[in-house]
Design a protein around this motif. Structure first.
Motif, PDB file in Angstrom:
ATOM      1  N   UNK A  17       0.853  -1.180   0.000  1.00 28.86           N
ATOM      2  CA  UNK A  17       0.000   0.000   0.000  1.00 28.86           C
ATOM      3  C   UNK A  17       0.892   1.233   0.000  1.00 28.86           C
ATOM      4  N   UNK A  18       0.635   2.154  -0.911  1.00 26.62           N
ATOM      5  CA  UNK A  18       1.436   3.365  -1.000  1.00 26.62           C
ATOM      6  C   UNK A  18       0.741   4.515  -0.268  1.00 26.62           C
ATOM      7  N   UNK A  19       1.534   5.453   0.210  1.00 23.49           N
ATOM      8  CA  UNK A  19       0.985   6.625   0.890  1.00 23.49           C
ATOM      9  C   UNK A  19       0.242   7.487  -0.115  1.00 23.49           C
ATOM     10  N   UNK A  20      -1.029   7.766   0.171  1.00 23.16           N
ATOM     11  CA  UNK A  20      -1.854   8.585  -0.718  1.00 23.16           C
ATOM     12  C   UNK A  20      -2.007   9.994  -0.157  1.00 23.16           C
ATOM     13  N   UNK A 130     -10.005   7.872  -1.859  1.00 21.91           N
ATOM     14  CA  UNK A 130     -11.357   8.012  -2.399  1.00 21.91           C
ATOM     15  C   UNK A 130     -12.021   9.321  -1.982  1.00 21.91           C
ATOM     16  N   UNK A 131     -11.610   9.879  -0.855  1.00 21.67           N
ATOM     17  CA  UNK A 131     -12.227  11.113  -0.362  1.00 21.67           C
ATOM     18  C   UNK A 131     -11.465  12.370  -0.759  1.00 21.67           C
ATOM     19  N   UNK A 132     -10.326  12.214  -1.419  1.00 25.08           N
ATOM     20  CA  UNK A 132      -9.484  13.375  -1.719  1.00 25.08           C
ATOM     21  C   UNK A 132      -8.918  13.295  -3.141  1.00 25.08           C
ATOM     22  N   UNK A 133      -9.810  13.180  -4.100  1.00 26.00           N
ATOM     23  CA  UNK A 133      -9.358  13.167  -5.488  1.00 26.00           C
ATOM     24  C   UNK A 133      -8.843  14.533  -5.916  1.00 26.00           C
TER      25      UNK A 133
END
Length: 363
Positions: A17-20, A130-133
């Motif tokens: 999992x990468x830091x988003x 998903x909440x910060x496109x």
């Protein structure tokens, strides 16, 4: 001391999992100065980068929504990118603008677009959850590419190794005396015994190393007219997606290494460490350097020497990863130079909510 480090195994695609909610480097401005799209996988996502004729840089998912041909096989036109299979034309926002032979374009005929910002000759791409496109902040500044005191040049390398091994390498410059003997290294014991200070704030780590009264390494001696011994500095600033490394030297005992306006020979490196997949990495780098006291340029020499050092690092890191795969999980020891890398790994682990694979569980 023993620790809980477990070398990375051969992961299944998407295991890591990468830091988003971060800006990552996707490339450099000059890579889009050609009349063809550029395919690049970033954080396991196939992306096509292109520049429209009006100068806008854009990034789309590299897949036509009609029959899945990579859009990077297409051609750039005045209004956007045309698929090389059936000619669907997509704008920079991913919307389909035209279907040849068909008057109506369905509203759902579009491909995902990624926010791409061109700044300081760097292509920054936003990867949000998903909440910060939409980006939460502007891309980072990197003023050295436009500073009239400096010249710069850069390149792109591809590593067959996970991205955090590159973080480890850049945050621990004690290896210079062993890996880079012909260029920026110098005496190994000087590097291992350097004065070192490590600081953390938020999601960043700063490592400062001073090596006083040291002999100039080959790259420094060729690029700058030092009188004899030098006071040398290494200042490393880690952020989640990139590192900034300021190295250089002044004649010994002539200036304070704590003075931000100190003179001497300067090398300011940008290191964009962007995961390609779970086990491969794009390494986007530039080196900015100041002119000699007589006004002459040393850019060609510094660039060539820097490229050589990064090629040496690439060999070491890929061999390190290969050996981790070959030997499997097992205990490793921690030494004093690992502090910065350990803190960076804990930051990534916290952002991804993944079990830490830091070099040490005790620092």
């Amino acid at each position: 001391m023993l620790n809980t480090f477990k070398p990375l195994q051969s992961p299944e695609q998407g295991d890591i999992v990468f830091a988003l909610n971060q800006w990552y480097i996707a490339g450099f401005s000059w890579e889009l100065d050609h009349a063809a799209p550029l395919a690049r996988t970033l954080l396991n996502k196939p992306i096509v980068l292109f520049r429209t004729p009006d100068g806008r840089a854009a990034a789309l998912e590299d897949r036509c929504c009609h029959r899945s041909l990579p859009l990077s096989f297409g051609t750039i036109e005045a209004r956007g990118l045309r698929c090389g299979y059936h000619g669907l034309l997509f704008g920079a926002d991913g919307a389909c603008l035209e279907i040849p032979g068909q008057d109506k374009v369905p509203g759902k005929c579009r491909v995902p677009a990624h926010t791409l910002v061109e700044k300081d000759r760097i292509l920054w791409i936003w990867f949000g959850d998903a909440d910060h496109s939409t980006p939460l902040q502007d891309p980072p500044d990197y003023p050295w590419h436009a500073d009239p005191r400096y010249e710069f040049r850069g390149d792109v390398y591809h590593y067959e190794a996970p991205y955090q091994l590159i973080h480890d390498n850049l945050l621990d410059l004690s290896h210079l005396g062993y890996v880079h003997l012909r260029t920026i290294g110098g005496d190994p014991s000087t590097h291992m015994q350097a004065e070192m200070k490590v600081e953390s704030a938020g999601n960043s780590v700063r490592v400062v190393r001073h090596m006083r009264e040291s002999k100039p390494p080959a790259t420094y001696a060729a690029a700058w007219p030092f009188a004899d011994r030098i006071d040398r500095w290494q200042e490393i600033e880690f952020e989640v997606s990139h590192l900034r490394i300021w190295t250089g030297a002044v004649d010994a005992n002539t200036e304070s290494l704590d003075d931000p306006a100190r003179g001497g020979f300067h090398m300011r490196g940008l290191h964009g460490v962007t995961p390609e997949t779970d086990s491969t990495t794009h390494y986007f780098w530039t080196m900015s350097t100041n002119r000699r006291p007589d006004g002459g340029s040393n850019m060609d020499q510094v660039f060539e020497q820097t490229a050589l050092t990064f090629e040496e690092d690439k060999i070491v890191i890929e061999a390190q990863y290969h050996n981790q795969q070959r030997f499997g999980a097992g205990p490793q020891i921690d030494i004093h130079v690992d502090v910065g890398a350990n803190r960076a790994r804990r930051i990534i682990a916290g952002l991804t909510k993944a079990p830490t694979i830091s070099l040490s569980s005790t620092r």
